[in-house]
Design a protein around this motif. Structure first.
Motif, PDB file in Angstrom:
ATOM      1  N   LEU A 224      -5.709  -6.530 -42.820  1.00 30.76           N
ATOM      2  CA  LEU A 224      -4.758  -6.563 -43.934  1.00 30.76           C
ATOM      3  C   LEU A 224      -4.709  -7.968 -44.520  1.00 30.76           C
ATOM      4  O   LEU A 224      -4.423  -8.939 -43.802  1.00 30.76           O
ATOM      5  N   PHE A 225      -4.965  -8.083 -45.841  1.00 33.29           N
ATOM      6  CA  PHE A 225      -4.855  -9.380 -46.510  1.00 33.29           C
ATOM      7  C   PHE A 225      -3.509  -9.470 -47.200  1.00 33.29           C
ATOM      8  O   PHE A 225      -3.149  -8.611 -48.017  1.00 33.29           O
ATOM      9  N   ASN A 226      -2.757 -10.517 -46.876  1.00 36.04           N
ATOM     10  CA  ASN A 226      -1.417 -10.749 -47.398  1.00 36.04           C
ATOM     11  C   ASN A 226      -1.502 -11.833 -48.470  1.00 36.04           C
ATOM     12  O   ASN A 226      -1.814 -12.992 -48.170  1.00 36.04           O
ATOM     13  N   SER A 227      -1.222 -11.475 -49.724  1.00 34.17           N
ATOM     14  CA  SER A 227      -1.352 -12.447 -50.811  1.00 34.17           C
ATOM     15  C   SER A 227      -0.212 -13.464 -50.811  1.00 34.17           C
ATOM     16  O   SER A 227      -0.320 -14.514 -51.457  1.00 34.17           O
ATOM     17  N   TYR A 228       0.892 -13.182 -50.112  1.00 31.11           N
ATOM     18  CA  TYR A 228       1.993 -14.142 -50.026  1.00 31.11           C
ATOM     19  C   TYR A 228       1.632 -15.307 -49.096  1.00 31.11           C
ATOM     20  O   TYR A 228       1.992 -16.452 -49.358  1.00 31.11           O
ATOM     21  N   THR A 229       0.951 -14.996 -48.012  1.00 35.91           N
ATOM     22  CA  THR A 229       0.615 -16.022 -47.016  1.00 35.91           C
ATOM     23  C   THR A 229      -0.873 -16.381 -47.026  1.00 35.91           C
ATOM     24  O   THR A 229      -1.275 -17.296 -46.299  1.00 35.91           O
ATOM     25  N   ASN A 230      -1.676 -15.676 -47.809  1.00 40.42           N
ATOM     26  CA  ASN A 230      -3.133 -15.881 -47.836  1.00 40.42           C
ATOM     27  C   ASN A 230      -3.726 -15.805 -46.430  1.00 40.42           C
ATOM     28  O   ASN A 230      -4.505 -16.673 -46.008  1.00 40.42           O
ATOM     29  N   HIS A 231      -3.321 -14.769 -45.725  1.00 40.48           N
ATOM     30  CA  HIS A 231      -3.716 -14.636 -44.321  1.00 40.48           C
ATOM     31  C   HIS A 231      -4.217 -13.214 -44.060  1.00 40.48           C
ATOM     32  O   HIS A 231      -3.665 -12.242 -44.594  1.00 40.48           O
ATOM     33  N   TRP A 232      -5.282 -13.106 -43.240  1.00 43.15           N
ATOM     34  CA  TRP A 232      -5.771 -11.809 -42.779  1.00 43.15           C
ATOM     35  C   TRP A 232      -5.096 -11.471 -41.457  1.00 43.15           C
ATOM     36  O   TRP A 232      -5.138 -12.253 -40.518  1.00 43.15           O
ATOM     37  N   GLU A 233      -4.496 -10.308 -41.381  1.00 44.06           N
ATOM     38  CA  GLU A 233      -3.890  -9.842 -40.134  1.00 44.06           C
ATOM     39  C   GLU A 233      -4.703  -8.665 -39.606  1.00 44.06           C
ATOM     40  O   GLU A 233      -5.086  -7.765 -40.369  1.00 44.06           O
ATOM     41  N   THR A 234      -4.967  -8.660 -38.308  1.00 47.28           N
ATOM     42  CA  THR A 234      -5.743  -7.601 -37.679  1.00 47.28           C
ATOM     43  C   THR A 234      -4.821  -6.681 -36.895  1.00 47.28           C
ATOM     44  O   THR A 234      -4.016  -7.142 -36.080  1.00 47.28           O
ATOM     45  N   ILE A 235      -4.952  -5.379 -37.155  1.00 50.53           N
ATOM     46  CA  ILE A 235      -4.150  -4.363 -36.469  1.00 50.53           C
ATOM     47  C   ILE A 235      -5.113  -3.428 -35.751  1.00 50.53           C
ATOM     48  O   ILE A 235      -5.974  -2.804 -36.387  1.00 50.53           O
ATOM     49  N   SER A 236      -4.974  -3.335 -34.441  1.00 47.96           N
ATOM     50  CA  SER A 236      -5.872  -2.477 -33.665  1.00 47.96           C
ATOM     51  C   SER A 236      -5.433  -1.024 -33.759  1.00 47.96           C
ATOM     52  O   SER A 236      -4.230  -0.722 -33.792  1.00 47.96           O
ATOM     53  N   LEU A 237      -6.407  -0.139 -33.795  1.00 41.28           N
ATOM     54  CA  LEU A 237      -6.146   1.298 -33.770  1.00 41.28           C
ATOM     55  C   LEU A 237      -6.431   1.810 -32.366  1.00 41.28           C
ATOM     56  O   LEU A 237      -7.565   1.777 -31.908  1.00 41.28           O
ATOM     57  N   GLU A 238      -5.409   2.273 -31.679  1.00 33.72           N
ATOM     58  CA  GLU A 238      -5.552   2.770 -30.321  1.00 33.72           C
ATOM     59  C   GLU A 238      -5.328   4.277 -30.306  1.00 33.72           C
ATOM     60  O   GLU A 238      -4.203   4.747 -30.456  1.00 33.72           O
ATOM     61  N   GLN A 239      -6.418   5.032 -30.161  1.00 30.70           N
ATOM     62  CA  GLN A 239      -6.367   6.491 -30.147  1.00 30.70           C
ATOM     63  C   GLN A 239      -5.645   7.037 -31.367  1.00 30.70           C
ATOM     64  O   GLN A 239      -4.832   7.969 -31.276  1.00 30.70           O
ATOM     65  N   GLU A 240      -5.925   6.442 -32.503  1.00 27.59           N
ATOM     66  CA  GLU A 240      -5.312   6.876 -33.761  1.00 27.59           C
ATOM     67  C   GLU A 240      -6.255   6.557 -34.906  1.00 27.59           C
ATOM     68  O   GLU A 240      -7.160   5.736 -34.781  1.00 27.59           O
ATOM     69  N   THR A 241      -6.048   7.213 -36.017  1.00 27.20           N
ATOM     70  CA  THR A 241      -6.848   6.973 -37.221  1.00 27.20           C
ATOM     71  C   THR A 241      -5.909   6.736 -38.404  1.00 27.20           C
ATOM     72  O   THR A 241      -4.765   7.223 -38.419  1.00 27.20           O
ATOM     73  N   LEU A 242      -6.417   6.029 -39.394  1.00 26.90           N
ATOM     74  CA  LEU A 242      -5.634   5.717 -40.586  1.00 26.90           C
ATOM     75  C   LEU A 242      -5.449   6.969 -41.445  1.00 26.90           C
ATOM     76  O   LEU A 242      -6.394   7.710 -41.699  1.00 26.90           O
ATOM     77  N   SER A 243      -4.210   7.198 -41.891  1.00 22.17           N
ATOM     78  CA  SER A 243      -3.909   8.340 -42.756  1.00 22.17           C
ATOM     79  C   SER A 243      -3.534   7.923 -44.170  1.00 22.17           C
ATOM     80  O   SER A 243      -3.876   8.600 -45.133  1.00 22.17           O
ATOM     81  N   ALA A 244      -2.798   6.804 -44.311  1.00 20.66           N
ATOM     82  CA  ALA A 244      -2.345   6.398 -45.641  1.00 20.66           C
ATOM     83  C   ALA A 244      -2.053   4.905 -45.673  1.00 20.66           C
ATOM     84  O   ALA A 244      -1.731   4.285 -44.653  1.00 20.66           O
ATOM     85  N   PHE A 245      -2.168   4.345 -46.887  1.00 23.30           N
ATOM     86  CA  PHE A 245      -1.833   2.937 -47.139  1.00 23.30           C
ATOM     87  C   PHE A 245      -1.157   2.853 -48.492  1.00 23.30           C
ATOM     88  O   PHE A 245      -1.594   3.482 -49.469  1.00 23.30           O
ATOM     89  N   ALA A 246      -0.069   2.082 -48.567  1.00 14.80           N
ATOM     90  CA  ALA A 246       0.634   1.910 -49.837  1.00 14.80           C
ATOM     91  C   ALA A 246       1.255   0.519 -49.874  1.00 14.80           C
ATOM     92  O   ALA A 246       1.703  -0.009 -48.847  1.00 14.80           O
TER      93      ALA A 246
END
Length: 270
Positions: free
Chosen positions: A179-201
């Motif tokens: 995830l790129f945050n334009s407020y902090t100009n930082h990439w954050e990494t989120i691990s997926l553990e036995q799950e899949t992405l369904s939606a982003f908003a």
């Protein structure tokens, strides 16, 4: 007196002799290759060009390698229905691809350059206040408050999905979310553990991420996460508003209020 042989008789004798000669010449090859006439028959062009030769089929015992599938970057599409009424927000940042480089032009007129030497760019886009680049090595982001392209490292994954908001962007693999945050100009990494992405908003300074296991709400300026376990339920639709977010799962509703920064569970059957 013997009669002189006629010309047609001479031709017949020569034809018989020529036929015997051809047969005698073929006998050794037939003995050495008794199976040469089994299977497909190929025609040889005496000029040296195999114009009439059909394509050969590989022997069943031979392993013929297949061409590897080229994996790339695709645009992510929400599986739950997004009912958010997004306002029109102008893209205030732009980039130009130069020779082995990307130059981002910010809203204040400044320029931020990144060298792509040694990298193969697979995706690049600007939206709202940010731009991102995905290469085979890195994910890169820049915003209107950046002084350089912010780099996030990706390792050993070939397939990615990209979702763009006006204040945040998501690059998703099978194992992780970047995830790129334009407020902090930082990439954050989120691990997926036995799950899949369904939606982003992304609406203003809030991000909602829905997986098959949980809901994540992220406050971008403070980089704070709020999580709700779905309890094996599936979100069918969601809606982001100025003061709250609604996530519907059948007869169940999870409401996230911005003021209290907490999830409220509501039973819609009451």
């Amino acid at each position: 007196m013997l009669s002189r042989p006629r010309p047609n008789q001479i031709l017949k004798v020569l034809s018989v002799i020529l036929g015997f000669s051809v047969l005698i010449g073929l006998i050794p090859s037939l003995i050495a290759n008794p199976d040469q006439f089994e299977g497909d028959i190929y025609y040889y062009d005496t000029v040296g060009q195999n114009r009439n030769r059909p394509p050969q089929r590989p022997h069943p015992d031979l392993h013929v390698p297949t061409v590897p599938v080229k994996h790339g970057v695709t645009v992510f599409s929400n599986s739950p229905t997004d009912k958010t009424a997004y306002p029109y927000l102008q893209t205030t940042i732009n980039f130009v691809e130069g020779h082995l480089s990307f130059k981002a032009f910010l809203s204040d007129g400044s320029e931020v350059s990144y060298s792509t030497r040694g990298e193969h760019v697979r995706y690049s886009k600007c939206n709202g206040d940010l731009c991102i680049i995905v290469s085979q090595k890195n994910v890169l982001g820049v915003s209107n408050t950046s002084t350089e392209w912010e780099k996030g490292h990706i390792f050993g994954e070939e397939r990615y999905e990209v979702a763009m908001g006006h204040k945040a962007a998501l690059v998703a693999s099978d194992r992780k979310l970047y995830l790129f945050n334009s407020y902090t100009n930082h990439w954050e990494t989120i691990s997926l553990e036995q799950e899949t992405l369904s939606a982003f908003a992304n609406l203003y300074d809030k991000v909602a991420i829905i997986t098959t296991r949980r809901i994540l709400v992220i406050d971008l300026p403070r980089e704070v996460q709020f999580e709700q376990n779905l309890l094996l339920r599936r979100i069918s639709q969601f809606e982001l508003r100025d003061g709250f977010m609604n996530f519907y799962a059948g007869s169940k509703l999870w409401m996230f209020r911005h003021q209290t920064e907490a999830f409220e569970e509501v039973d819609l059957t009451d």
